[in-house]
Scaffold this motif. Structure first.
Motif, PDB file in Angstrom:
ATOM      1  N   GLU A   1       0.760  -1.218   0.055  1.00 15.26           N
ATOM      2  CA  GLU A   1      -0.023  -0.044  -0.043  1.00 15.26           C
ATOM      3  C   GLU A   1       0.944   1.229   0.066  1.00 15.26           C
ATOM      4  N   GLU A   2       0.415   2.275  -0.751  1.00 16.34           N
ATOM      5  CA  GLU A   2       1.131   3.606  -0.874  1.00 16.34           C
ATOM      6  C   GLU A   2       0.191   4.489  -0.185  1.00 16.34           C
ATOM      7  N   PRO A   3      -0.008   4.891   0.898  1.00 17.19           N
ATOM      8  CA  PRO A   3      -0.985   5.974   1.230  1.00 17.19           C
ATOM      9  C   PRO A   3      -0.866   7.254   0.447  1.00 17.19           C
ATOM     10  N   LYS A   4      -2.101   7.714   0.136  1.00 17.33           N
ATOM     11  CA  LYS A   4      -2.263   8.983  -0.655  1.00 17.33           C
ATOM     12  C   LYS A   4      -1.741  10.405  -0.053  1.00 17.33           C
TER      13      LYS A   4
ATOM     14  N   ARG B   1       2.290  10.039   0.027  1.00 13.78           N
ATOM     15  CA  ARG B   1       2.658  10.305  -1.146  1.00 13.78           C
ATOM     16  C   ARG B   1       2.726  11.807  -1.401  1.00 13.78           C
ATOM     17  N   ILE B   2       1.535  12.594  -1.220  1.00 15.50           N
ATOM     18  CA  ILE B   2       1.273  14.193  -1.504  1.00 15.50           C
ATOM     19  C   ILE B   2       2.147  14.650  -0.503  1.00 15.50           C
TER      20      ILE B   2
ATOM     21  N   GLN C   1       5.949   9.742  -6.824  1.00 14.96           N
ATOM     22  CA  GLN C   1       4.725   9.990  -6.046  1.00 14.96           C
ATOM     23  C   GLN C   1       3.343   9.831  -6.786  1.00 14.96           C
ATOM     24  N   PHE C   2       3.578  10.112  -8.188  1.00 18.72           N
ATOM     25  CA  PHE C   2       2.455  10.410  -9.075  1.00 18.72           C
ATOM     26  C   PHE C   2       2.294   9.242 -10.200  1.00 18.72           C
TER      27      PHE C   2
ATOM     28  N   LYS D   1       3.900   5.151 -10.914  1.00 18.64           N
ATOM     29  CA  LYS D   1       4.606   4.013 -10.634  1.00 18.64           C
ATOM     30  C   LYS D   1       5.678   3.469 -11.592  1.00 18.64           C
TER      31      LYS D   1
END
Length: 496
Positions: free
Chosen positions: A321-324, A327-328, A382-383, A385
Motif C-alpha cells: 500500500e502507498e497511502p495517498k 505520497r502528497i 509519488q504520482f 509508478k
C-alpha cells in the motif's frame, strides 16, 4: 560435516586469489592511485571470469553491463590524475566487483534492480564473503593434499613463515657476535636484498585476508553457500517489523515540515531567489552568498532524505500500500528541496561567473545536480509508478562516469585561463592553479608560453604552478597515468 571436496577449478582459483591478495598490496599505491589499480582490476576480473566459466556460469545482460562499467572504471586510473576522484573511483570499482559477482551467479535477492539492492549489499559485502572466509585456505590445503610431497611443502612453508621474525632476530644477534659472519651476511644481503624480500613477505601476509575475502565472495556465490540468508521475504518481514508509527504521527510530522519550509521560503524569498535574477543581495559578497547557499542545501537535503526515508519505513500500512496522504506530503517536501537546489545552483553560477572555477565549486555543483536528480525522481514517483531505485542507480552510474572522465582539473585550468585571456575574469588565481593535479599542466604551460616575458610575476607564478605539484606517492608504474606522464614531459622543457 563440512564438505572439503574441492574440484580442480576451485583449488586453482584459491591459489589465484592468494596471488591477487599479494598483488593488491604490491600493485596498488594507496598514497597515489594509478595504473597499478588498473592492472590489479584486470587480473582480478580475468581470474574470476575464468573461474565462473569453468564452473559453468555465463555472463548475462546485467553482469555484462556491470563488467563494462568496471572496465571504464579501471581504465580511468591509468588515464587521469585527480586523486580525489580516483579515491571515489576506487570505492566504486570495489562495489562494482562485488555486484558483478552477484549478477553473474544470479544470487540477487530480487531479479530486477530495485530497493532490495540494500539487502544485496549486506549479503554480498558481508555475509557471503565472511561466512565463506576459510574456504580459500581449505582450497589451498586441498591442492597440496592431493600429493604427499605437497603436504610436506605446505607444512615447511608455514613453519618458515611463522618463525621468520625469530629467525631474523637470531641472525642479527649472530652478526653482532661474530665479525666473519657479519661480513658474510653483509655480502649475502647485497646479493639477496633482504629489505625487498621482507617487503614482499609483508605484502604476502597482508594479502592473505584479502584473498580469503575475495575467494569467499566468489566461491560462496558460485556454490550457493550462505547465499540464502537474506531473501525478499526476510527483507519484507524486517520492513513490516519497522512499521510501528501511526499514520497520523507521520502525516502531522511531514505537515509540520512543509509548513516550516513554506514560512522559510516566504520570509527568505528576496534573499534566496535573487540569484535567479542574477542579483547579489546587499551586505553579501559572492563568496558569502554562494557558501551559505551550499551549506543550507546540504543540511536541508540531508535532513529531508533522512526524514522521508524514516517516514516511509516506519509508517503503518498494508503490504504494497502507498497511502495517498504520504505520497502528497512526500512530493511537497521534495518540491521544496528541488526549489532550494535550483536557487543554490543559481548562486553557484553567479559565484563561478565572478571568480572562475575551483575544485570545490566543480565537485559541489556535481553533487547538487545529483541531489536534484534524486529529488526529481522521488517527486515524480509519488504520482507515477515505476522502478525509481533502478533509475536512481543508473543515473548515479552515469553521473559518476561523467565525473571520472570529465577531466575536472584540466577543465578548471582551461576555463579560468580562457576567461582571463578574454578579459571576463579580472584576476587569475595562480595559487588555485598550483592546487590542481597534473591534468592542468598542459593548459598552464600553453598559457605560460604565450605570457609576455615582461610580466615576471605572472610567469613566475605559472612556473610554480607547473613545477610545484604535490607528489605524495612514488614515481613508478603503480602511480603512473597518462596525464602525469605528459606533465613530466612538459616539466623537462621548463627552464631550470
Amino acid at each position: 560435516m563440512e564438505d572439503y571436496n574441492f574440484k580442480t577449478p576451485d583449488t586453482v582459483f584459491a591459489f589465484a586469489m592468494l596471488a591477487c591478495g599479494f598483488l593488491y598490496w604490491n600493485l596498488i599505491d594507496l598514497a597515489r592511485l594509478g595504473a597499478g589499480v588498473t592492472v590489479f582490476a584486470v587480473v582480478l576480473f580475468a581470474a574470476s571470469l575464468a573461474y565462473l566459466a569453468k564452473s559453468g556460469i555465463r555472463q548475462n545482460k546485467g553482469s555484462a553491463i556491470c563488467l563494462v562499467l568496471a572496465g571504464l572504471s579501471a581504465a580511468q586510473f591509468a588515464l587521469f590524475d585527480n586523486q580525489f576522484v580516483q579515491w571515489l573511483n576506487f570505492m566504486y570499482i570495489t562495489v562494482l566487483f562485488i555486484y558483478w559477482v552477484c549478477l553473474s551467479t544470479g544470487r540477487r535477492i530480487d531479479k530486477t534492480l530495485s530497493v532490495y539492492i540494500v539487502g544485496d549489499a549486506v549479503k554480498q559485502g558481508l555475509i557471503v564473503p565472511f561466512m565463506n572466509f576459510g574456504r580459500c585456505g581449505a582450497g589451498i590445503k586441498a591442492g597440496f593434499s592431493d600429493h604427499k610431497k605437497g603436504k610436506g611443502v605446505l607444512a615447511a612453508a608455514l613453519g618458515v613463515l611463522i618463525f621468520l621474525p625469530v629467525i631474523i632476530l637470531v641472525l642479527k644477534l649472530l652478526m653482532s657476535a661474530d665479525l666473519a659472519f657479519e661480513s658474510f651476511a653483509g655480502k649475502l644481503y647485497e646479493m639477496v636484498r633482504i629489505e625487498e624480500v621482507l617487503t614482499y613477505v609483508g605484502q604476502f601476509v597482508l594479502g592473505i585476508p584479502v584473498a580469503f575475502y575475495l575467494y569467499g565472495l566468489v566461491y560462496g556465490d558460485v556454490k550457493g553457500r550462505h547465499t540464502g540468508t537474506i531473501t525478499v521475504s526476510s527483507v519484507d518481514s524486517a520492513a513490516e517489523t519497522a512499521r510501528i508509527a501511526p499514520r497520523i504521527t507521520i502525516y502531522s510530522a511531514l505537515a509540520s515540515f512543509c509548513l516550516v519550509y513554506l514560512v522559510f521560503f516566504a520570509v527568505q524569498a528576496a534573499y534566496l531567489f535573487s540569484a535567479l535574477g542574477g542579483r547579489l543581495p546587499e551586505a553579501f559578497t559572492y563568496a558569502e552568498y554562494a557558501r551559505r547557499g551550499f551549506f543550507e542545501l546540504c543540511a536541508v537535503a540531508g535532513i529531508n532524505l533522512a526524514v522521508l526515508t524514516v517516514c516511509h519505513i516506519a509508517v503503518k500500512r498494508e503490504k504494497g500500500e502507498e497511502p495517498k496522504a504520504l505520497r502528497i506530503e512526500t512530493a511537497t517536501v521534495s518540491l521544496f528541496t528541488i526549489l532550494l537546489i535550483v536557487t543554490a545552483l543559481s548562486k553557484m553560477a553567479m559565484y563561478i561567473d565572478a571568480y572562475g572555477l575551483t575544485q570545490l565549486r566543480v565537485f559541489t555543483s556535481w553533487f547538487m545536480v545529483l541531489l536534484l536528480f534524486v529529488f526529481l525522481t522521488i517527486c515524480v514517483r509519488q504520482f507515477k509508478k515505476f522502478n525509481s531505485a533502478r533509475l536512481m542507480i543508473a543515473g548515479f552510474a552515469l553521473m559518476f562516469t561523467i565525473l571520472s572522465y570529465g577531466n575536472a582539473d584540466g577543465l578548471i585550468a582551461k576555463y579560468n585561463i580562457q576567461r582571463y585571456e578574454a578579459g571576463t575574469l579580472k584576476t587569475l588565481d595562480v595559487y588555485d592553479l598550483r592546487g590542481l593535479s597534473d591534468a592542468a599542466v598542459p593548459y598552464i604551460y600553453d598559457f605560460y608560453t604565450k605570457t609576455d616575458e615582461g610580466d615576471d610575476a605572472l610567469r613566475e607564478g605559472l612556473a610554480y604552478a607547473i613545477m610545484d605539484k604535490n607528489d605524495f606517492g612514488g614515481t613508478g608504474f603503480r602511480s603512473f597515468n597518462l596525464q602525469r606522464q605528459r606533465a613530466e614531459e612538459i616539466r623537462k622543457k621548463m627552464p631550470q
